[in-house]
Design a protein around this motif. Structure first.
Motif, PDB file in Angstrom:
ATOM      1  N   LYS A 119      -0.878   2.551  -1.395  1.00 27.02           N
ATOM      2  CA  LYS A 119      -2.136   2.250  -1.848  1.00 27.02           C
ATOM      3  C   LYS A 119      -2.450   2.796  -2.926  1.00 27.02           C
ATOM      4  O   LYS A 119      -2.177   3.875  -3.346  1.00 27.02           O
ATOM      5  N   ASP A 121      -5.165   3.942  -4.375  1.00 32.29           N
ATOM      6  CA  ASP A 121      -5.864   5.187  -4.388  1.00 32.29           C
ATOM      7  C   ASP A 121      -4.848   6.586  -3.963  1.00 32.29           C
ATOM      8  O   ASP A 121      -5.454   7.569  -3.831  1.00 32.29           O
ATOM      9  N   ASN A 122      -3.757   6.045  -3.569  1.00 25.20           N
ATOM     10  CA  ASN A 122      -3.010   7.268  -3.002  1.00 25.20           C
ATOM     11  C   ASN A 122      -1.539   7.203  -3.771  1.00 25.20           C
ATOM     12  O   ASN A 122      -0.395   7.599  -3.013  1.00 25.20           O
ATOM     13  N   GLN A 125       0.709  10.477  -3.284  1.00 25.77           N
ATOM     14  CA  GLN A 125       1.648  10.470  -2.239  1.00 25.77           C
ATOM     15  C   GLN A 125       2.794   9.598  -2.030  1.00 25.77           C
ATOM     16  O   GLN A 125       3.813   9.709  -1.511  1.00 25.77           O
ATOM     17  N   THR A 126       2.541   8.365  -2.559  1.00 24.08           N
ATOM     18  CA  THR A 126       3.730   7.224  -2.454  1.00 24.08           C
ATOM     19  C   THR A 126       4.756   7.734  -3.286  1.00 24.08           C
ATOM     20  O   THR A 126       5.863   7.596  -2.853  1.00 24.08           O
TER      21      THR A 126
END
Length: 234
Positions: A119, A121-122, A125-126
């Motif tokens: 995503k 907005d993430n 983390q990815t």
């Protein structure tokens, strides 16, 4: 026999934050090929100095010079000057082709790339999860070959997630020596090589009109050095 150190892996990241794409590209070689790989690249850098006026110490950051934003030379060749206007994009892409051919021809060098879509907005983390899975892949390969490796990455080491990834593995079973060793790309020719791999992998995966000129660079220049032949989604 105890396991021996037989892989030195230089990693850089790329991607497309707006779409949540994370990419890691790398070059690698055995320690006994360190000198020859670096010499092959330095020979190209010296030729770029002689022919294009690009100092050997000038950082070749692919995103900048390929897109015409990096002024890597004070005097570009006349063939890239038309009606008094300097075509920096054309010049940068000629430089990139010289560097890609060096990667293709360097004795003892192999490379690769992996990617993941998350995503937008993430993205952080990815990237963390992708890196963790890449390290796990390396660890499995090293276990099979009963060998050890060292990983070098661009940056100052301020992102603790990379360190956490390595230290989350069982020490008794770890095959990558220490945590990733962070090196400033401006002073590392080998990290700059990895940067070019990561950038080309990104243009192969994230195809759009603006980077169409480089969409086949990975296939045309790098795939024969990649055991997987193309960037892999993991």
């Amino acid at each position: 026999m105890p396991p021996r150190l037989d892989r030195m892996i230089y990693v850089d990241d790329s991607g497309h934050p707006q779409s949540g794409l994370a990419v890691y590209g790398w070059i690698e070689f055995s320690p006994d090929h360190w000198r020859s790989v670096l010499r092959c690249w330095l020979d190209t850098r010296k030729r770029l100095w002689r022919e294009f006026g690009i100092p050997v110490t000038e950082e070749l950051h692919t995103t900048a010079y390929v897109n015409g934003r990096g002024r890597i030379s004070k005097s570009i060749p006349g063939r890239h000057i038309h009606d008094g206007y300097e075509y920096w994009k054309d010049f940068g892409r000629e430089v990139a082709h010289e560097c890609l051919e060096t990667l293709r021809c360097a004795e003892g060098l192999s490379l690769g790339a992996v990617y993941r879509r998350g995503k937008p907005d993430n993205l952080a983390q990815t990237k963390r999860e992708l890196y963790a899975d890449l390290v796990t892949r390396f660890e499995h390969e090293l276990l099979e070959s009963d060998s050890l490796a060292m990983i070098f990455m661009d940056g100052d080491g301020s992102d603790s997630s990379y360190r956490t990834t390595h230290r989350g593995l069982a020490l008794a079973e770890r095959r990558v020596i220490e945590d990733a060793i962070h090196i400033d790309s401006a002073g590392s020719q080998l990290i700059q090589m990895a940067d070019l791999v990561a950038w080309c992998a990104n243009t192969t995966i994230d195809r759009h009109e603006k980077n169409a000129f480089a969409a086949e660079w990975y296939k045309d220049h790098l795939s024969e050095r990649d055991p997987e032949r193309e960037p892999k989604e993991i």
